[in-house]
Design an enzyme around this catalytic site. Structure first.
Site, PDB file in Angstrom:
ATOM      1  N   GLY A  13      24.510  18.773  10.330  1.00 39.93           N
ATOM      2  CA  GLY A  13      24.460  17.750  11.363  1.00 39.93           C
ATOM      3  C   GLY A  13      25.139  16.451  11.012  1.00 39.93           C
ATOM      4  O   GLY A  13      25.490  15.670  11.907  1.00 39.93           O
ATOM      5  N   TYR A 154      18.201  14.818  -9.409  1.00 41.34           N
ATOM      6  CA  TYR A 154      19.270  15.278  -8.510  1.00 41.34           C
ATOM      7  C   TYR A 154      20.344  16.007  -9.302  1.00 41.34           C
ATOM      8  O   TYR A 154      20.774  17.109  -8.932  1.00 41.34           O
ATOM      9  CB  TYR A 154      19.859  14.082  -7.774  1.00 41.34           C
ATOM     10  N   ALA A 155      20.793  15.412 -10.415  1.00 45.49           N
ATOM     11  CA  ALA A 155      21.811  16.042 -11.246  1.00 45.49           C
ATOM     12  C   ALA A 155      21.324  17.383 -11.777  1.00 45.49           C
ATOM     13  O   ALA A 155      22.072  18.373 -11.798  1.00 45.49           O
ATOM     14  CB  ALA A 155      22.196  15.116 -12.404  1.00 45.49           C
ATOM     15  N   ALA A 157      19.021  19.381 -10.461  1.00 41.46           N
ATOM     16  CA  ALA A 157      18.922  20.354  -9.369  1.00 41.46           C
ATOM     17  C   ALA A 157      20.291  20.894  -9.001  1.00 41.46           C
ATOM     18  O   ALA A 157      20.455  22.098  -8.754  1.00 41.46           O
ATOM     19  CB  ALA A 157      18.251  19.702  -8.160  1.00 41.46           C
ATOM     20  N   LYS A 158      21.292  20.024  -8.929  1.00 32.68           N
ATOM     21  CA  LYS A 158      22.644  20.473  -8.598  1.00 32.68           C
ATOM     22  C   LYS A 158      23.220  21.341  -9.714  1.00 32.68           C
ATOM     23  O   LYS A 158      23.928  22.327  -9.460  1.00 32.68           O
ATOM     24  CB  LYS A 158      23.548  19.274  -8.318  1.00 32.68           C
TER      25      LYS A 158
END
Length: 250
Positions: A13, A154-155, A157-158
Site C-alpha cells: 500500500g 531490525y537489523a 530480523a532482516k
C-alpha cells in the site's frame, strides 16, 4: 492464449511495496497487494489502476494469513511473491528486559515471521516451473544496527531473512522456482525513512553513497522487475544490494 500472470506484494500500500505493485501492474501482472490497512490498500489500488486486488490481513497472525492465502488462490497460480512488509519498531522507552523482549519480538514478527507465514500459505500455489520469490531485506542486515536498544532488532530480523531465503532457494530450486533477497539502502519516500528524520540524517545517508543521491522506491521496483522476469531464471540464492554503493558487495 497466454495465461494472465499473478504477483503478490506484501506491504503493497505504501513506499517500496506500492512502487513494486505499480511496476508489476504496468508489466501486465494481476497484482494482489496485502497489508493490515484496508483504506491504504484501497487507495493504492485505485491510484495504480489496472488489475490490482487489495487483500487485508495482519501477516503476523496465522489465521489471517491463511484467509489471505485462500483469497489469493482464487486468482490462480502465483508467478511472483514479493515479501516486502516490514517496519522499524520504536525502541522501548525504558530499559527493562520485558520491554526489550517485547520490542525484539515485534521486530521479528513484523520483518521475518510475516514473510515466513505468507510464503508458507502460498508455497503450494507458486508456479512450477518459473515461480519467483523475492525477499526485501535491508542494508542494515549487512552492516548491523546501532545496538540492542535502537535498530539492532531490525537489523537482526532482516539478516534472518537471508539465512531463511538461502534455505528456500535450496528447497525450491529443483522445482524451477528462484528465491532472491534485495537489500535496499537509504530510500526516500518510505515510512521507514519518514518525516521524523533530521536534514542532517538525510545528508549523512546520501554522503555515504558512491552515487551521491538517495534511492527511490522505483529503484527497488526495477530490481524486483528484473528478478521476476524470465531473464533472471539462472539467478537464485543471492543477496543483491540496491544501495548506491553505501554497502559494497561481499
Amino acid at each position: 492464449m497466454e495465461q494472465r500472470r499473478t504477483a503478490v506484494v506484501s506491504g503493497g500500500g505504501t513506499g517500496i511495496g506500492r512502487a513494486v505493485a505499480a511496476e508489476l501492474a504496468g508489466r501486465g501482472y494481476r497484482v494482489a497487494i496485502v497489508g493490515r490497512r484496508a483504506e491504504v490498500l484501497a487507495k493504492a489500488a485505485a491510484e495504480i489502476g489496472g488489475d490490482v486486488v487489495p487483500v487485508t490481513a495482519d501477516l503476523t497472525v496465522a489465521a489471517e494469513v491463511a484467509a489471505a492465502g485462500e483469497a489469493i488462490a482464487a486468482l490462480g497460480p502465483v508467478d511472483v511473491l514479493v515479501n516486502n512488509a516490514g517496519a522499524v519498531i520504536t525502541p522501548p522507552a525504558d530499559a527493562s528486559l520485558e520491554a526489550l523482549a517485547e520490542a525484539w519480538r515485534r521486530d521479528l514478527d513484523t520483518n521475518l515471521l510475516s514473510a515466513v507465514l505468507l510464503t508458507g500459505a502460498l508455497a503450494d500455489r507458486l508456479r512450477r516451473p518459473g515461480g519467483r520469490v523475492i525477499l526485501i531485506s535491508s542494508a542494515a542486515a549487512q552492516r548491523g544496527g546501532a545496538g540492542p536498544h535502537s535498530a539492532g532488532s531490525y537489523a537482526a530480523a532482516k539478516a534472518a531473512l537471508h539465512g531463511w531465503g538461502f534455505g528456500l532457494a535450496r528447497q525450491f530450486g529443483p522445482e524451477g522456482i528462484t528465491v532472491n533477497i534485495l537489500a535496499p539502502g537509504y530510500v526516500e519516500s518510505t515510512e521507514i525513512f519518514g518525516s521524523g528524520w533530521t536534514p542532517e540524517f538525510h545528508a549523512d545517508k546520501i554522503a555515504a553513497t558512491l552515487v551521491g543521491r538517495a534511492g527511490t522506491p522505483e529503484d527497488v521496483a526495477a530490481a524486483v522487475a528484473y528478478l521476476a522476469s524470465p531473464e533472471a531464471g539462472y539467478v537464485t540464492g543471492q543477496v543483491i544490494g540496491v544501495n548506491g554503493g553505501a554497502v559494497l558487495g561481499r
